[in-house]
Design a protein around this motif. Sequence first.
Motif, PDB file in Angstrom:
ATOM      1  N   GLN A  35      26.208  11.388  34.985  1.00  0.00           N
ATOM      2  CA  GLN A  35      26.927  10.904  35.272  1.00  0.00           C
ATOM      3  C   GLN A  35      27.244   9.882  36.391  1.00  0.00           C
ATOM      4  OE1 GLN A  35      28.849  14.184  36.514  1.00  0.00           O
ATOM      5  NE2 GLN A  35      29.454  14.643  33.791  1.00  0.00           N
ATOM      6  N   ILE A  36      26.911   8.467  35.529  1.00  0.00           N
ATOM      7  CA  ILE A  36      27.170   7.187  36.411  1.00  0.00           C
ATOM      8  C   ILE A  36      28.671   6.791  36.483  1.00  0.00           C
ATOM      9  CG2 ILE A  36      26.432   5.243  36.286  1.00  0.00           C
ATOM     10  CD1 ILE A  36      23.805   6.702  34.319  1.00  0.00           C
ATOM     11  N   ALA A  37      28.615   5.476  37.643  1.00  0.00           N
ATOM     12  CA  ALA A  37      30.342   4.873  37.415  1.00  0.00           C
ATOM     13  C   ALA A  37      29.815   3.068  37.587  1.00  0.00           C
ATOM     14  CB  ALA A  37      31.542   5.014  38.353  1.00  0.00           C
ATOM     15  N   ILE A  38      30.764   2.549  37.949  1.00  0.00           N
ATOM     16  CA  ILE A  38      29.745   1.562  37.551  1.00  0.00           C
ATOM     17  C   ILE A  38      31.114   0.372  38.151  1.00  0.00           C
ATOM     18  CG2 ILE A  38      29.543  -1.232  37.028  1.00  0.00           C
ATOM     19  CD1 ILE A  38      27.020   0.987  36.014  1.00  0.00           C
ATOM     20  N   VAL A  39      30.685  -0.073  39.810  1.00  0.00           N
ATOM     21  CA  VAL A  39      31.234  -0.395  40.373  1.00  0.00           C
ATOM     22  C   VAL A  39      30.936  -2.416  40.786  1.00  0.00           C
ATOM     23  CG1 VAL A  39      32.787  -1.483  42.770  1.00  0.00           C
ATOM     24  CG2 VAL A  39      32.147   1.286  42.282  1.00  0.00           C
ATOM     25  N   HIS A  40      31.662  -2.837  40.037  1.00  0.00           N
ATOM     26  CA  HIS A  40      31.631  -4.347  39.887  1.00  0.00           C
ATOM     27  C   HIS A  40      32.569  -5.977  40.794  1.00  0.00           C
ATOM     28  CE1 HIS A  40      34.973  -6.376  37.972  1.00  0.00           C
ATOM     29  NE2 HIS A  40      35.343  -4.915  37.519  1.00  0.00           N
ATOM     30  N   GLY A  41      31.730  -6.305  41.409  1.00  0.00           N
ATOM     31  CA  GLY A  41      31.908  -7.684  42.270  1.00  0.00           C
ATOM     32  C   GLY A  41      32.478  -8.807  40.978  1.00  0.00           C
ATOM     33  N   GLY A  42      32.517  -9.992  41.821  1.00  0.00           N
ATOM     34  CA  GLY A  42      32.884 -10.535  41.174  1.00  0.00           C
ATOM     35  C   GLY A  42      33.410 -11.969  41.421  1.00  0.00           C
ATOM     36  N   ALA A  97      30.764   2.577  27.135  1.00  0.00           N
ATOM     37  CA  ALA A  97      31.718   2.486  28.671  1.00  0.00           C
ATOM     38  C   ALA A  97      33.197   1.916  28.367  1.00  0.00           C
ATOM     39  CB  ALA A  97      30.631   0.805  29.526  1.00  0.00           C
ATOM     40  N   ILE A  98      33.889   2.061  29.771  1.00  0.00           N
ATOM     41  CA  ILE A  98      35.564   1.481  29.401  1.00  0.00           C
ATOM     42  C   ILE A  98      35.970   1.227  31.116  1.00  0.00           C
ATOM     43  CG2 ILE A  98      36.639   3.992  30.716  1.00  0.00           C
ATOM     44  CD1 ILE A  98      38.881   3.762  28.806  1.00  0.00           C
ATOM     45  N   GLY A  99      37.014  -0.173  30.927  1.00  0.00           N
ATOM     46  CA  GLY A  99      36.986  -0.900  31.766  1.00  0.00           C
ATOM     47  C   GLY A  99      38.240  -0.148  32.514  1.00  0.00           C
ATOM     48  N   LEU A 100      37.971   0.037  34.885  1.00  0.00           N
ATOM     49  CA  LEU A 100      38.770   0.781  34.527  1.00  0.00           C
ATOM     50  C   LEU A 100      39.324   0.139  35.680  1.00  0.00           C
ATOM     51  CD1 LEU A 100      38.331   5.285  35.237  1.00  0.00           C
ATOM     52  CD2 LEU A 100      39.864   3.619  33.488  1.00  0.00           C
ATOM     53  N   ASN A 128      41.427   8.419  42.509  1.00  0.00           N
ATOM     54  CA  ASN A 128      41.569   9.860  41.442  1.00  0.00           C
ATOM     55  C   ASN A 128      40.160   9.957  40.868  1.00  0.00           C
ATOM     56  OD1 ASN A 128      42.579  11.382  39.119  1.00  0.00           O
ATOM     57  ND2 ASN A 128      44.195   9.872  38.395  1.00  0.00           N
ATOM     58  N   THR A 129      39.340  11.623  41.284  1.00  0.00           N
ATOM     59  CA  THR A 129      38.360  11.443  40.779  1.00  0.00           C
ATOM     60  C   THR A 129      38.497  12.330  39.339  1.00  0.00           C
ATOM     61  OG1 THR A 129      38.687  13.913  41.829  1.00  0.00           O
ATOM     62  CG2 THR A 129      37.166  11.669  43.069  1.00  0.00           C
ATOM     63  N   MET A 135      36.328  10.479  31.797  1.00  0.00           N
ATOM     64  CA  MET A 135      35.503   9.846  31.691  1.00  0.00           C
ATOM     65  C   MET A 135      34.180  10.403  31.202  1.00  0.00           C
ATOM     66  SD  MET A 135      37.921   7.649  30.620  1.00  0.00           S
ATOM     67  CE  MET A 135      39.746   8.233  30.883  1.00  0.00           C
ATOM     68  N   TRP A 136      34.279  10.756  32.201  1.00  0.00           N
ATOM     69  CA  TRP A 136      32.508  11.589  31.841  1.00  0.00           C
ATOM     70  C   TRP A 136      32.320  12.327  31.091  1.00  0.00           C
ATOM     71  CZ3 TRP A 136      31.715  11.729  37.630  1.00  0.00           C
ATOM     72  CH2 TRP A 136      31.007  10.445  38.337  1.00  0.00           C
ATOM     73  N   GLN A 137      33.759  13.526  30.551  1.00  0.00           N
ATOM     74  CA  GLN A 137      33.554  14.529  29.653  1.00  0.00           C
ATOM     75  C   GLN A 137      33.864  13.590  28.365  1.00  0.00           C
ATOM     76  OE1 GLN A 137      37.106  16.337  30.850  1.00  0.00           O
ATOM     77  NE2 GLN A 137      36.106  17.569  32.725  1.00  0.00           N
ATOM     78  N   GLN A 138      33.710  12.637  28.463  1.00  0.00           N
ATOM     79  CA  GLN A 138      34.113  12.030  26.722  1.00  0.00           C
ATOM     80  C   GLN A 138      32.594  10.872  27.194  1.00  0.00           C
ATOM     81  OE1 GLN A 138      37.756   9.760  26.279  1.00  0.00           O
ATOM     82  NE2 GLN A 138      38.716  11.403  27.489  1.00  0.00           N
TER      83      GLN A 138
END
Length: 246
Positions: A35-42, A97-100, A128-129, A135-138
Motif C-alpha cells: 500500500q503506497i502513499a506519496i508525499v510531495h515537495g514543491g 490517486a487522490i490528493g489530500l 489521521n491514519t 483510501m487504500w481500501q479503495q
Amino acid sequence: MMTKKMIIKIGGSTTTQLTPAFFDTLKHWQKLGYQIAIVHGGGNVISDLMSQLNEPVEKINGIRFTTQKGIDITKMALLGQVQPSLIESFRQNGVPAIGLNAGSNQLLTGHVLDQDTYGYVGTIHQVNTQLIQKMWQQNLIPIIAPLAITNEGQWLNVNADTAASAIAKYLKADKLYLLTDVSGIKVSGNILQQLTPKMALELKKSHIITGGMIPKVNSALHAVQLGVHHVHITDTVTQPGTVVTL
C-alpha cells in the motif's frame, strides 16, 4: 498476501522522477501487496511564486523562513499547482490517486518548530491514519502535501522529508523512499549502499554529509529509530540508493 506499507517522498521538480519506469515500479509493488502513499515537495514552485508576489525567500539551516503571507503562497503553490499536476500524471499513467492535505479530516496535525527562528514552520505530531487506510481500501494512492495544521487552525509549512518520515512512523511503514536529485550518499565517489546511525554521525563530523543532505539523513535516521525498517535515499524508485537501517 501480507500488506506492506510504503511511503515515497518526491521532490517538487518531479517531472524527471515520474518516468514510465516509476509508474511501472509502483504497479509492480502494488501487485506484491504494497500500500503506497506519496508525499510531495514543491520548493521550486513555491520560490517562483514567492518571487512573483514579492515575498522574500529566506532559508535558515536549510529551512524556509515562512511568514503568514508565505503560508498562503505555499498553499497556492502546493495545493493549486504541484498536487493537481501530480494527480494528473498518475491518472495518465493508469495509477488511481487522490490528493489530500492537512485540512482533509485533520490529516496532519502539527505544532510550531520555533516561531522566532523559522516563522510558521512546523513538525507533525498526529496523523489521521484511518483516512489513509480508507483510501487504500479503495485502491487509491494518497498524494499528500507537506503542510500541517495546529489545534488552533494555523497552517504550517513542513519540510517534505520530515513530513514523509512522520507519516511513515504513524502508519508503521515497512519502507520509506526519500527521492532526491542524487543517486544516494557518495563517499569518495562511490554510492554508499548502507548507512547506520553510527556511520551517519561520523560522516557528518567529517563533513561528507553536508547541506541539504543533512535534514534528509536526519529524517531517515529518525524514521528507522521509530520502527520504519528501511529508508532509501535515492533519485529513482528503480534503484535502492543508500539504504538507512539500524
